[in-house]
Design a protein around this motif. Structure first.
Motif, PDB file in Angstrom:
ATOM      1  N   THR A  77      99.595  -7.374  52.303  1.00 33.75           N
ATOM      2  CA  THR A  77      99.543  -6.096  51.667  1.00 33.75           C
ATOM      3  C   THR A  77     100.424  -4.969  52.401  1.00 33.75           C
ATOM      4  O   THR A  77     100.472  -4.936  53.598  1.00 33.75           O
ATOM      5  N   TYR A  78     101.150  -4.219  51.484  1.00 34.04           N
ATOM      6  CA  TYR A  78     101.952  -3.110  51.651  1.00 34.04           C
ATOM      7  C   TYR A  78     101.757  -1.779  50.829  1.00 34.04           C
ATOM      8  O   TYR A  78     101.322  -2.084  49.754  1.00 34.04           O
ATOM      9  N   VAL A  79     101.902  -0.648  51.574  1.00 28.67           N
ATOM     10  CA  VAL A  79     101.537   0.376  50.809  1.00 28.67           C
ATOM     11  C   VAL A  79     102.489   1.500  50.825  1.00 28.67           C
ATOM     12  O   VAL A  79     103.405   1.673  51.953  1.00 28.67           O
ATOM     13  N   ILE A 128     108.535 -10.529  43.211  1.00 33.53           N
ATOM     14  CA  ILE A 128     107.752 -10.754  44.620  1.00 33.53           C
ATOM     15  C   ILE A 128     108.040 -12.174  45.224  1.00 33.53           C
ATOM     16  O   ILE A 128     107.553 -12.970  44.448  1.00 33.53           O
ATOM     17  N   ARG A 129     108.647 -12.481  46.221  1.00 31.45           N
ATOM     18  CA  ARG A 129     108.851 -13.629  46.714  1.00 31.45           C
ATOM     19  C   ARG A 129     109.452 -14.697  45.926  1.00 31.45           C
ATOM     20  O   ARG A 129     108.972 -15.657  45.797  1.00 31.45           O
ATOM     21  N   GLY A 130     110.519 -14.381  45.236  1.00 32.87           N
ATOM     22  CA  GLY A 130     111.196 -14.946  44.310  1.00 32.87           C
ATOM     23  C   GLY A 130     110.763 -15.230  42.886  1.00 32.87           C
ATOM     24  O   GLY A 130     111.219 -15.899  42.161  1.00 32.87           O
ATOM     25  N   SER A 131     109.738 -14.449  42.751  1.00 33.07           N
ATOM     26  CA  SER A 131     109.012 -14.645  41.336  1.00 33.07           C
ATOM     27  C   SER A 131     109.692 -13.823  40.361  1.00 33.07           C
ATOM     28  O   SER A 131     110.520 -12.980  40.903  1.00 33.07           O
ATOM     29  N   SER A 132     109.702 -14.031  39.081  1.00 32.49           N
ATOM     30  CA  SER A 132     110.117 -13.117  37.880  1.00 32.49           C
ATOM     31  C   SER A 132     109.061 -12.110  37.807  1.00 32.49           C
ATOM     32  O   SER A 132     108.291 -11.945  38.195  1.00 32.49           O
ATOM     33  N   THR A 133     109.811 -11.036  36.806  1.00 30.45           N
ATOM     34  CA  THR A 133     108.984 -10.121  36.463  1.00 30.45           C
ATOM     35  C   THR A 133     107.812 -10.395  35.650  1.00 30.45           C
ATOM     36  O   THR A 133     106.830  -9.744  35.937  1.00 30.45           O
ATOM     37  N   ALA A 134     107.859 -11.445  34.954  1.00 27.06           N
ATOM     38  CA  ALA A 134     106.591 -11.684  34.174  1.00 27.06           C
ATOM     39  C   ALA A 134     105.693 -12.412  34.903  1.00 27.06           C
ATOM     40  O   ALA A 134     104.345 -12.389  34.816  1.00 27.06           O
ATOM     41  N   GLN A 135     105.969 -12.701  36.334  1.00 22.75           N
ATOM     42  CA  GLN A 135     105.054 -13.350  37.151  1.00 22.75           C
ATOM     43  C   GLN A 135     104.572 -12.461  38.042  1.00 22.75           C
ATOM     44  O   GLN A 135     103.635 -12.714  38.999  1.00 22.75           O
ATOM     45  N   VAL A 136     104.718 -11.122  37.904  1.00 29.36           N
ATOM     46  CA  VAL A 136     104.248  -9.893  38.827  1.00 29.36           C
ATOM     47  C   VAL A 136     102.952  -8.987  37.866  1.00 29.36           C
ATOM     48  O   VAL A 136     103.610  -8.796  36.782  1.00 29.36           O
ATOM     49  N   LEU A 137     101.937  -9.010  38.105  1.00 34.99           N
ATOM     50  CA  LEU A 137     101.099  -8.150  37.349  1.00 34.99           C
ATOM     51  C   LEU A 137     100.977  -6.774  37.893  1.00 34.99           C
ATOM     52  O   LEU A 137     100.981  -6.357  39.150  1.00 34.99           O
ATOM     53  N   VAL A 138     101.291  -5.865  36.848  1.00 31.88           N
ATOM     54  CA  VAL A 138     101.385  -4.386  37.376  1.00 31.88           C
ATOM     55  C   VAL A 138     100.136  -3.725  36.927  1.00 31.88           C
ATOM     56  O   VAL A 138      99.766  -3.930  35.467  1.00 31.88           O
ATOM     57  N   GLU A 167      99.885   0.164  46.001  1.00 29.88           N
ATOM     58  CA  GLU A 167      99.467  -0.911  46.703  1.00 29.88           C
ATOM     59  C   GLU A 167     100.212  -2.221  46.303  1.00 29.88           C
ATOM     60  O   GLU A 167     100.160  -2.459  45.110  1.00 29.88           O
ATOM     61  N   VAL A 168     100.757  -2.960  47.277  1.00 26.60           N
ATOM     62  CA  VAL A 168     101.444  -4.232  46.568  1.00 26.60           C
ATOM     63  C   VAL A 168     100.821  -5.279  47.414  1.00 26.60           C
ATOM     64  O   VAL A 168     100.787  -5.418  48.703  1.00 26.60           O
ATOM     65  N   VAL A 169     100.311  -6.454  46.749  1.00 25.67           N
ATOM     66  CA  VAL A 169      99.637  -7.629  47.512  1.00 25.67           C
ATOM     67  C   VAL A 169     100.535  -8.682  47.223  1.00 25.67           C
ATOM     68  O   VAL A 169     100.840  -8.715  45.995  1.00 25.67           O
ATOM     69  N   GLU A 170     101.181  -9.254  47.836  1.00 22.61           N
ATOM     70  CA  GLU A 170     102.057 -10.412  47.938  1.00 22.61           C
ATOM     71  C   GLU A 170     101.416 -11.770  47.934  1.00 22.61           C
ATOM     72  O   GLU A 170     100.382 -12.024  48.809  1.00 22.61           O
ATOM     73  N   SER A 176      95.916 -13.865  34.816  1.00 25.79           N
ATOM     74  CA  SER A 176      97.159 -14.564  34.407  1.00 25.79           C
ATOM     75  C   SER A 176      98.172 -13.631  34.840  1.00 25.79           C
ATOM     76  O   SER A 176      98.189 -12.182  34.846  1.00 25.79           O
ATOM     77  N   GLY A 177      99.542 -13.805  35.431  1.00 27.42           N
ATOM     78  CA  GLY A 177     100.516 -12.972  35.648  1.00 27.42           C
ATOM     79  C   GLY A 177     100.748 -12.491  36.818  1.00 27.42           C
ATOM     80  O   GLY A 177     101.528 -11.805  37.299  1.00 27.42           O
ATOM     81  N   ALA A 178      99.915 -13.088  38.143  1.00 25.21           N
ATOM     82  CA  ALA A 178     100.001 -12.547  39.200  1.00 25.21           C
ATOM     83  C   ALA A 178     100.269 -13.805  40.322  1.00 25.21           C
ATOM     84  O   ALA A 178     100.020 -13.900  41.585  1.00 25.21           O
ATOM     85  N   ILE A 179     101.150 -14.751  39.687  1.00 24.55           N
ATOM     86  CA  ILE A 179     101.815 -15.600  40.700  1.00 24.55           C
ATOM     87  C   ILE A 179     102.552 -15.138  41.868  1.00 24.55           C
ATOM     88  O   ILE A 179     102.323 -15.462  43.008  1.00 24.55           O
ATOM     89  N   GLY A 180     103.474 -14.336  41.640  1.00 23.67           N
ATOM     90  CA  GLY A 180     104.122 -13.496  42.632  1.00 23.67           C
ATOM     91  C   GLY A 180     103.349 -12.562  43.531  1.00 23.67           C
ATOM     92  O   GLY A 180     103.466 -12.218  44.653  1.00 23.67           O
TER      93      GLY A 180
END
Length: 619
Positions: A49-51, A91-101, A130-133, A142-146
């Motif tokens: 986790t980063y802040v 995040i970590r090589g994932s696409s935009t669609a694979q990151v949940l905002v 807060e960013v959880v990787e 759904s959508g939180a692969i990255g």
């Protein structure tokens, strides 16, 4: 392809805000909320986790959430041009669609259509990000692969104001009061491009207002928040084919009510939220030969969310369980007709965490149903082992998934309603030691995703029958992805006012397994190096600093293409100087891209060169 501008901000009241940061220090964050959907110390968080704090936003002059995330390890922000442009983020090589905002724990406006826009999401009213990787499907679905990006808003912010003026016609006004925050940001973005011409139709204007309030009702603490953000901007398109008449207007609105009830060994949270996003696009097809969407279009994403969870436990263990419900529609009005498509999500989850003298262990499971797209079970587990008082080893494993979004399923002339969800197996290992320098973390991560959804050239009149020579694209489940990388995050302790920080991400594998090519727009190496100085309170000089961002070689670069059409390695250098003009006023001077690098983070969309800004702020 044109710029999808849209910004989902605003936000609800942070349920577990950190102590108010000092205006001159770079504070350590004691507690986070997003990692386990309940308050915990950052030191004891098993997931990476980063802040980004409010103090860092003010110090470094971050104007948008996208800018604020640029310097985090393993997080890639790729802009489609100047200030206010759309950005790809991963995040970590994932696409935009694979990151949940999220905004205060609930999906941001545009989540169903994958049109959440961090590139013009203002930082006004934001307390921290807060960013959880790593895979977060067990707790968030759904959508939180990255991973997860959670924008947490301010609660009862002290009154302040900021006025800024800068290059390329930048003008910015922000006003914060106890329960209201407003902003206005303008930029002409009239920067030069090769050939001695000026980039056309790139101007940007944004207005935002956020309001919040709280009160006690019986045994519940209630927090109500609402936000409205409007963008008006040009969308010129690809370099060499810019349209001087293409325009976008975006409206993002959201509101939510949070009720929290606390007992000696439990905390119950209920959240009700709603979002609405509208994106309009039009251009002059008669007089503009580069008008790429001759018929005006309107996209509308409406959503209602309900979340209920309960955290029960004591000093040695915690049981977290809850439900998430979402209902909404995505409507497209365009020259090809009108489509109205309903979407729904329903999920239940549970996570058990045990703490001992040697560390902690968690394991959990989520069951989710995404309407007609089917269901998914997502288990996860992790362990934290204390190697000493200051050092720890962390490991996480999980399965994650992503249901196709409305754009991939239903967008007129592009969508494919036969898509299946992406499914991934993710894991990471890390060692952290707060005693080395000012804190060092070394990490490794891996991700194997099946049924990867990628835009594919297909034969006209067919569904996912590949034709490499075709100019007709649609999303298809055609590939698998294999991603691995290392991260290094280090900082020094404060010495005579100086601190420094370095993070490095080596994405040594980002492979499209079936096509045997590197995934697009994934730099092999990214790095951030920062040097800061903070003076004593009696000094006129408050602080200064320099920040360098390096994006290394990118895969699948075609050297035969003209300048700007392919992403290339680049390095940007930013700097700031802040002076005290009295007890409650600061004058800041900022320089962006001081090396005057001319690059395109996304091929075909050049970014401006060197720019400066002067900012006056009260505190």
């Amino acid at each position: 392809m044109f710029l999808l501008s849209a910004c989902a901000l605003c936000a609800t009241l942070a349920l577990a805000p950190s102590p108010s940061p000092s205006p001159s220090a770079l504070p350590d964050i004691a507690h986070v909320y997003t990692t386990d959907r309940s308050e915990e110390t950052l030191k004891n968080a098993t997931r990476t986790t980063y802040v980004v704090t409010r103090d860092q936003i003010n110090r470094y002059g971050y104007r948008t959430v996208g800018e604020a995330l640029q310097s985090l390890p393993a997080l890639d922000i790729l802009p489609y041009g100047a200030l206010g442009s759309s950005v790809n983020y991963g995040i970590r090589g994932s696409s935009t669609a694979q990151v949940l905002v999220l905004v205060d724990g609930l999906p941001a406006p545009g989540s169903f259509a994958n049109s959440v826009e961090l590139g013009n999401l203002p930082t006004t009213g934001v307390d921290r990000i807060e960013v959880v990787e790593g895979g977060g499907s067990t707790l968030y679905g759904s959508g939180a692969i990255g991973g997860i990006i959670n924008v947490i808003t301010q609660q009862s912010a002290p009154a302040s104001a900021t006025l800024a003026y800068g290059s390329f016609g930048e003008r910015r006004l922000e006003i914060d009061t106890d329960h209201v925050q407003i902003s206005r940001l303008l930029a002409n973005n009239n920067f030069g491009i090769p050939g001695g011409t000026v980039q056309p139709d790139s101007d940007y204007a944004s207005s935002a207002i956020h309001v919040d309030g709280s009160r006690r009702a019986g045994s519940f603490d209630l927090a109500l928040r609402a936000g409205l953000e409007y963008d008006h901007l040009g969308a010129p398109g690809f370099f060499g084919f810019q349209s001087p008449s293409s325009r976008q207007d975006d409206v993002n609105a959201d509101a939510d009510l949070t009720a929290v009830r606390k007992g000696p060994q439990y905390e119950t949270t209920l959240q009700f939220g709603g979002t609405r996003q509208q994106i309009t696009f039009a251009c002059d097809a008669v007089n503009d030969p580069n008008c790429f969407a001759p018929a005006p279009s309107l996209g509308t994403d409406s959503r209602l969310d309900f979340s209920a969870r309960n955290a029960v436990g004591g000093a040695d263990e915690q049981l977290l369980y809850g439900i998430d419900l979402s209902r909404g529609t995505v409507r497209s009005d365009s020259g090809s007709g009108i489509s109205v498509d309903p979407l729904a999500q329903a999920a239940a989850y549970v996570q058990h965490k045990v703490s001992t003298n040697w560390g902690s262990l968690y394991y959990g499971m989520r069951g989710e149903r995404d309407g007609a797209l089917g269901g998914e079970f997502s288990p996860s587990a992790g362990v934290l082992v204390h190697l000493s008082n200051e050092a720890a080893f962390k490991a996480n494993v999980a399965t994650a998934f992503r249901a196709p979004n409305a754009s991939e399923l239903y967008f007129p002339g592009y969508g494919n309603p036969l898509l299946s969800p992406e499914r991934a197996k993710v894991a990471d290992l890390s060692i952290t030691d707060a005693h080395v320098l000012g804190g060092v973390t070394l990490g490794w991560f891996t991700n194997r995703t099946k049924n990867l959804i990628v835009p594919t050239p297909v034969k006209a009149g067919t569904t996912c029958v590949t034709d490499p020579a075709s100019f007709t694209y649609e999303p298809c489940n055609v590939d698998n992805a294999f991603i691995q990388g290392f991260t290094l995050d280090a900082r020094t302790p404060r010495f005579k006012g100086f601190t420094s920080a370095l993070n490095l991400t080596d994405l040594y594998r980002a492979q499209d397994v079936d096509a045997q090519t590197r995934l697009p727009n994934q730099p092999v190496l990214t790095a951030n190096l920062r040097l800061d100085y903070t003076a004593g309170r009696s000094s006129v000089l408050a602080s200064w600093g320099v920040w360098m961002h390096l994006a290394g070689a990118r895969g699948a670069v075609d050297q035969t293409q003209p300048l700007f059409f392919q992403p290339v390695p680049y390095t940007t250098v930013n700097a700031y100087l802040r002076l005290r003009a009295g007890d409650k006023m600061l004058v800041s001077m900022r320089g962006y891209n001081l090396g005057n690098e001319r690059y395109a983070a996304i091929g075909g969309f050049p970014t401006p060169g060197r720019s400066f800004a002067v900012e006056v702020s009260t505190k």
